[in-house]
Design an enzyme around this catalytic site. Structure first.
Site, PDB file in Angstrom:
ATOM      1  N   TYR A   1       4.376  27.428 -32.039  1.00 47.74           N
ATOM      2  CA  TYR A   1       5.827  27.345 -32.222  1.00 47.74           C
ATOM      3  C   TYR A   1       6.472  26.609 -31.053  1.00 47.74           C
ATOM      4  O   TYR A   1       6.110  26.836 -29.893  1.00 47.74           O
ATOM      5  CB  TYR A   1       6.433  28.752 -32.284  1.00 47.74           C
ATOM      6  CG  TYR A   1       6.143  29.505 -33.556  1.00 47.74           C
ATOM      7  CD1 TYR A   1       6.586  29.042 -34.791  1.00 47.74           C
ATOM      8  CD2 TYR A   1       5.439  30.699 -33.515  1.00 47.74           C
ATOM      9  CE1 TYR A   1       6.334  29.751 -35.954  1.00 47.74           C
ATOM     10  CE2 TYR A   1       5.187  31.431 -34.671  1.00 47.74           C
ATOM     11  CZ  TYR A   1       5.640  30.948 -35.887  1.00 47.74           C
ATOM     12  OH  TYR A   1       5.387  31.649 -37.039  1.00 47.74           O
TER      13      TYR A   1
ATOM     14  N   MET B   1       3.017  36.193 -33.259  1.00 49.21           N
ATOM     15  CA  MET B   1       2.868  37.634 -33.508  1.00 49.21           C
ATOM     16  C   MET B   1       1.405  38.023 -33.708  1.00 49.21           C
ATOM     17  O   MET B   1       0.952  39.069 -33.242  1.00 49.21           O
ATOM     18  CB  MET B   1       3.692  38.040 -34.739  1.00 49.21           C
ATOM     19  CG  MET B   1       3.802  39.540 -34.918  1.00 49.21           C
ATOM     20  SD  MET B   1       4.656  40.014 -36.412  1.00 49.21           S
ATOM     21  CE  MET B   1       6.314  39.494 -36.076  1.00 49.21           C
TER      22      MET B   1
ATOM     23  N   ARG C   1      16.022  61.977 -11.649  1.00 46.72           N
ATOM     24  CA  ARG C   1      15.799  61.952 -13.094  1.00 46.72           C
ATOM     25  C   ARG C   1      15.911  63.383 -13.596  1.00 46.72           C
ATOM     26  O   ARG C   1      17.007  63.913 -13.647  1.00 46.72           O
ATOM     27  CB  ARG C   1      14.395  61.350 -13.312  1.00 46.72           C
ATOM     28  CG  ARG C   1      14.201  60.491 -14.493  1.00 46.72           C
ATOM     29  CD  ARG C   1      12.875  59.736 -14.444  1.00 46.72           C
ATOM     30  NE  ARG C   1      11.701  60.582 -14.304  1.00 46.72           N
ATOM     31  CZ  ARG C   1      10.443  60.147 -14.387  1.00 46.72           C
ATOM     32  NH1 ARG C   1      10.205  58.867 -14.583  1.00 46.72           N
ATOM     33  NH2 ARG C   1       9.423  60.970 -14.250  1.00 46.72           N
TER      34      ARG C   1
ATOM     35  N   LYS D   1       0.023  61.493 -21.409  1.00 47.82           N
ATOM     36  CA  LYS D   1       1.195  61.156 -22.234  1.00 47.82           C
ATOM     37  C   LYS D   1       1.070  59.727 -22.760  1.00 47.82           C
ATOM     38  O   LYS D   1       0.198  58.964 -22.316  1.00 47.82           O
ATOM     39  CB  LYS D   1       2.469  61.329 -21.407  1.00 47.82           C
ATOM     40  CG  LYS D   1       2.526  60.453 -20.179  1.00 47.82           C
ATOM     41  CD  LYS D   1       3.730  60.778 -19.306  1.00 47.82           C
ATOM     42  CE  LYS D   1       3.702  59.926 -18.048  1.00 47.82           C
ATOM     43  NZ  LYS D   1       4.990  59.551 -17.557  1.00 47.82           N
TER      44      LYS D   1
HETATM   45  C1  LIG Z   1       6.371  63.887 -13.817  1.00 49.47           C
HETATM   46  C2  LIG Z   1       5.181  62.973 -13.751  1.00 49.47           C
HETATM   47  N1  LIG Z   1       4.107  63.360 -13.031  1.00 49.47           N
HETATM   48  C3  LIG Z   1       3.009  62.576 -12.929  1.00 49.47           C
HETATM   49  C4  LIG Z   1       2.957  61.353 -13.553  1.00 49.47           C
HETATM   50  C5  LIG Z   1       1.723  60.490 -13.408  1.00 49.47           C
HETATM   51  O1  LIG Z   1       2.012  59.342 -12.660  1.00 49.47           O
HETATM   52  P1  LIG Z   1       0.882  58.240 -12.363  1.00 49.47           P
HETATM   53  O2  LIG Z   1       0.538  57.648 -13.677  1.00 49.47           O
HETATM   54  O3  LIG Z   1       1.572  57.281 -11.458  1.00 49.47           O
HETATM   55  O4  LIG Z   1      -0.252  58.945 -11.735  1.00 49.47           O
HETATM   56  C6  LIG Z   1       4.055  60.910 -14.289  1.00 49.47           C
HETATM   57  C7  LIG Z   1       4.022  59.578 -14.933  1.00 49.47           C
HETATM   58  O5  LIG Z   1       4.891  58.804 -14.925  1.00 49.47           O
HETATM   59  C8  LIG Z   1       5.198  61.741 -14.393  1.00 49.47           C
HETATM   60  O6  LIG Z   1       6.273  61.365 -15.107  1.00 49.47           O
END
Ligand SMILES: Cc1ncc(COP(=O)(O)O)c(C=O)c1O
Length: 367
Positions: free
Chosen positions: A259, A307, A130, A34
């Protein structure tokens, strides 16, 4: 020469995954890609992870799932995040498994035109607070409802740890809340229901949490989930942030740079200007509080990071204009890891690589 570049060593991602797959076995490895692969590039990272033995991939948004499929990436894919109705369509069309915890979501899935054969994972919230339901009975009813719809496939039961990195005791309590439901659902729905809970820290630190699959993100990129030294777990960082000295100039005592004049020289020295700044993800809070590597040695960032540029104190014998600068990574025998920035900024390594801005091109060294 590019003004700044994030070099990603895909062989390192592959080797990190091979190591994690070895540690986790017989549990399967799911590589979490992700947020554009934690800033490394989701598609190349996913390919390297698969080459290293990851049999699953996971993302947090439907769009991330669609982009992986559009790039031709196949194999099991878990969409871990919450989904709006529009996003659900995108996720299903990307043939991603989805996560639910309410019966109402199962009804929406059952009626969805793109849901034929969709894999569904039920999420129990055992303490993260969550996503997921805190109520094991609701999770069980949701799983039963999925199993009752012939066009859906009850694929997994999952939870997520809040403290695997710094309080394994609480993570073990979460696991203890998860396992009774896991046993009950496996008894009802069959032993191939995939159980998954562990993130990177749990994979490395809590062996009994590995279950059927581990979901590793940070560790596949060679960063330490405990914020210390990834080498202690046989992991090597995959990303380096590099730039160069665009300008080198002498400065006299009493003269300032940047700056707000937050650095005033107290002795004659040479200032180097590195054309990278907070617009690239080098956070302004690192002003006067960070080192970069030039000519194989550490030199301090001085003055306010702007920046597009930052300035460093090169001392009395400056390297030439154009010399390579390493902001994150290694040069000579020196190293500035992402974990060092995280410590200085009071954050975690995750935020450092996710924060490298899209305008920094990613360059890939292939396995
Ligand atoms: C639901 C879930 N599983 C697994 C992970 C992977 O976590 P990590 O990067 O600490 O291995 C995440 C990342 O935040 C997550 O949100």
């Amino acid at each position: 020469m590019l003004r700044a570049v994030a070099r990603v060593d895909l062989a390192a991602v592959e080797r990190n995954c091979a190591e994690l797959a070895r540690v986790a076995a017989p549990a399967a490895l799911c590589a979490v890609v992700k947020a554009d692969g934690y800033g490394h590039g989701a598609v190349p990272a996913a390919r390297a992870a698969q080459a290293g033995g990851a049999s699953w991939l996971a993302v947090a948004t439907a769009d991330e799932a669609a982009r992986l499929r559009a790039a031709g990436i196949e194999g099991p894919l878990l969409m871990m995040g919450a989904l709006t109705a529009a996003e659900l369509t995108v996720a299903l069309r990307a043939r991603a498994d989805v996560v639910v915890w309410r019966e109402a979501s199962v009804a929406a899935l059952a009626a969805h035109p793109d849901a034929d054969g969709a894999g569904v994972h039920v999420k129990l919230d055992t303490g993260m607070g969550r996503l997921g339901t805190r109520d094991a009975r609701e999770a069980a009813h949701t799983a039963d409802a999925v199993a009752a719809v012939p066009r859906l496939r009850l694929a997994g039961l999952m939870t997520h740890f809040a403290t695997a990195d710094d309080d394994p005791g609480f993570a073990r309590e979460q696991l203890a809340r998860f396992l009774p439901l896991a046993d009950a659902l496996r008894a009802r729905h069959g032993g191939d229901l995939l159980l998954h809970a562990a993130n990177s820290a749990a994979t490395l630190g809590i062996p009994e949490s590995r279950l059927g699959m581990v979901r590793c993100g940070i560790a596949i990129y060679g960063m330490d989930p405990f914020g210390a030294d990834p080498a202690a777990h046989g992991l090597a960082p995959a990303l380096e942030l590099r730039s160069h000295l665009a300008e080198v100039k002498p400065i006299a005592p009493g003269e300032s740079v940047g700056y707000g004049r937050r650095f005033v020289a107290d002795a004659p020295t040479w200032i180097g200007t590195v054309p990278v700044g907070y617009g690239d993800g080098v956070r302004r809070a690192l002003s006067n509080d960070c080192d970069v590597l030039v000519g194989g040695r550490r030199v301090p960032v001085v003055g306010t990071i702007s920046m597009d540029n930052l300035t460093v104190d090169l001392g009395a014998e400056p390297p030439e204009r154009g010399a390579d600068v390493v902001l994150i990574g290694a040069q000579g025998g020196e190293r500035v890891p992402a974990e060092e920035w995280a410590r200085r900024l009071g954050t975690i390594n995750y935020e450092i690589t996710c924060g490298i801005a899209p305008r920094v091109p990613r360059q890939y060294a292939s396995p």
